[in-house]
Enzyme design. Structure first.
Site, PDB file in Angstrom:
ATOM      1  N   PRO A   1       1.302  -1.570  -0.039  1.00 35.75           N
ATOM      2  CA  PRO A   1       0.176  -0.026  -0.323  1.00 35.75           C
ATOM      3  C   PRO A   1       1.094   1.224   0.226  1.00 35.75           C
ATOM      4  O   PRO A   1       1.679   1.363   0.507  1.00 35.75           O
ATOM      5  CB  PRO A   1      -0.686  -0.275   0.895  1.00 35.75           C
ATOM      6  CG  PRO A   1      -0.104  -1.318   2.157  1.00 35.75           C
ATOM      7  CD  PRO A   1       0.542  -1.921   1.388  1.00 35.75           C
ATOM      8  N   GLU A   2       0.543   2.464  -1.371  1.00 34.85           N
ATOM      9  CA  GLU A   2       1.034   3.630  -0.678  1.00 34.85           C
ATOM     10  C   GLU A   2      -0.379   4.499   0.030  1.00 34.85           C
ATOM     11  O   GLU A   2      -0.696   4.018   0.030  1.00 34.85           O
ATOM     12  CB  GLU A   2       1.568   4.110  -2.360  1.00 34.85           C
ATOM     13  CG  GLU A   2       2.380   3.663  -2.672  1.00 34.85           C
ATOM     14  CD  GLU A   2       3.459   4.490  -3.769  1.00 34.85           C
ATOM     15  OE1 GLU A   2       2.855   5.570  -4.265  1.00 34.85           O
ATOM     16  OE2 GLU A   2       4.016   3.600  -4.863  1.00 34.85           O
TER      17      GLU A   2
END
Length: 271
Positions: A2-3
DNA sequence: AGGAAAACCTGCGTGC
DNA sequence: TGCACGCAGGTTTTCC
């Protein structure tokens, strides 16, 4: 994995289902994450009411009256809300049970994430203490970034991924934002012009905002999903498109290595 | 002191 | 089919 947009989407997906509930149990099946899950976590949480779920950079902060639980999803972490929790599968390391029967389940195959506890009044957690500004906040503006880059010797791609400078810009969105700004990823950070910085600030904000907007369509995936959904990847201009034609000019997208990570860019559109 | 590399893990696709 | 290899969306720690 995830960013920032994925972490923010996770926060929005789980928060409405959990806020205001009390924790009734915590089950840690695997404590060996990035750092060990603290032994006292269950003791700290059981009986406490979840007041809010916040985000700082890529950390999720679960606020309780007497402290906060920090959760990082690392490269491969996910959080899901389950109304009817099936038996945990491989890599599903932690469950939090809530007063209405809801279960929050943490899965992280690579175990680069973490689950930590910080007592209220103990000051800011060391992991959060030196983070730069939120990219979507008013604190992240042209003057700030220009100053932060002024004496950086590193290439601009690595500079915007440095969370001392700004949090939440990961490997995908760093390439995407540089493309949108028309800035070549190998430019020395201190060599950017003021106009470059103006465009880069705008590009970072726009890239992240667009991804969050697209993530909004997946919010339902955070409840009772099979665990495979819940993440999304916006249509990219450059990321993962090595040798494919640039969506703007048609020139082939190039892939290079910077700081042991892949960078994608268009040599015609980015200078 | 700043920048580069190693380290922490598992899974997956590719090529032999 | 099996196996070695390289790569993966993160971040801290170690080493020059």
């Amino acid at each position: 994995m995830p960013e920032l947009p994925e972490v923010e989407t996770t926060r929005r997906g789980i928060s409405p289902h959990l806020t205001g509930l009390r924790v009734t149990d915590v089950v840690v099946r695997e404590h060996r994450l990035r750092w060990p899950v603290p032994d006292e976590l269950a003791q700290k949480l059981i009986g406490a009411e979840l007041l809010a779920v916040r985000r700082r950079g890529k950390y999720l902060l679960f606020d309780f009256p007497h402290g906060s639980m920090l959760v990082h999803l690392g490269m491969s972490g996910t959080l899901r809300v389950l109304r009817q929790a099936p038996a945990a599968e491989r890599h599903e390391h932690v469950d939090w049970l809530f007063s209405d029967g809801t279960v929050l389940r943490y899965r992280d195959p690579r175990r680069f994430g973490c689950v930590l506890w910080q007592d209220a009044g103990a000051g800011e957690h060391p992991l959060l203490a030196h983070l730069g500004p939120e990219p979507l906040s008013d604190l992240f503006h042209t003057d700030y970034l220009a100053n932060a880059l002024a004496h950086r010797q590193s290439v601009i791609k690595l500079a915007i991924m440095d969370h001392h400078i700004v949090v939440g810009v990961g490997n995908i969105y760093a390439s995407e934002a540089l493309f949108r700004a028309g800035v070549h990823p190998e430019r020395r950070a201190s060599a950017l012009t003021r106009e470059d910085v103006v465009r880069l600030v705008d590009a970072i904000k726009a890239t992240l905002n667009d991804a969050i907007t697209q993530g909004g369509s997946t919010l339902r995936d955070f409840v009772d999903s099979d665990g495979k959904s819940g993440y999304f990847l916006m249509t990219s201009f450059v990321y993962g498109r090595n040798d494919a034609p640039c969506r703007v000019c048609g020139a082939p997208i190039r892939q290079i290595r910077q700081g042991q990570r892949s960078t994608f860019f268009c040599a015609h559109c980015q200078h």
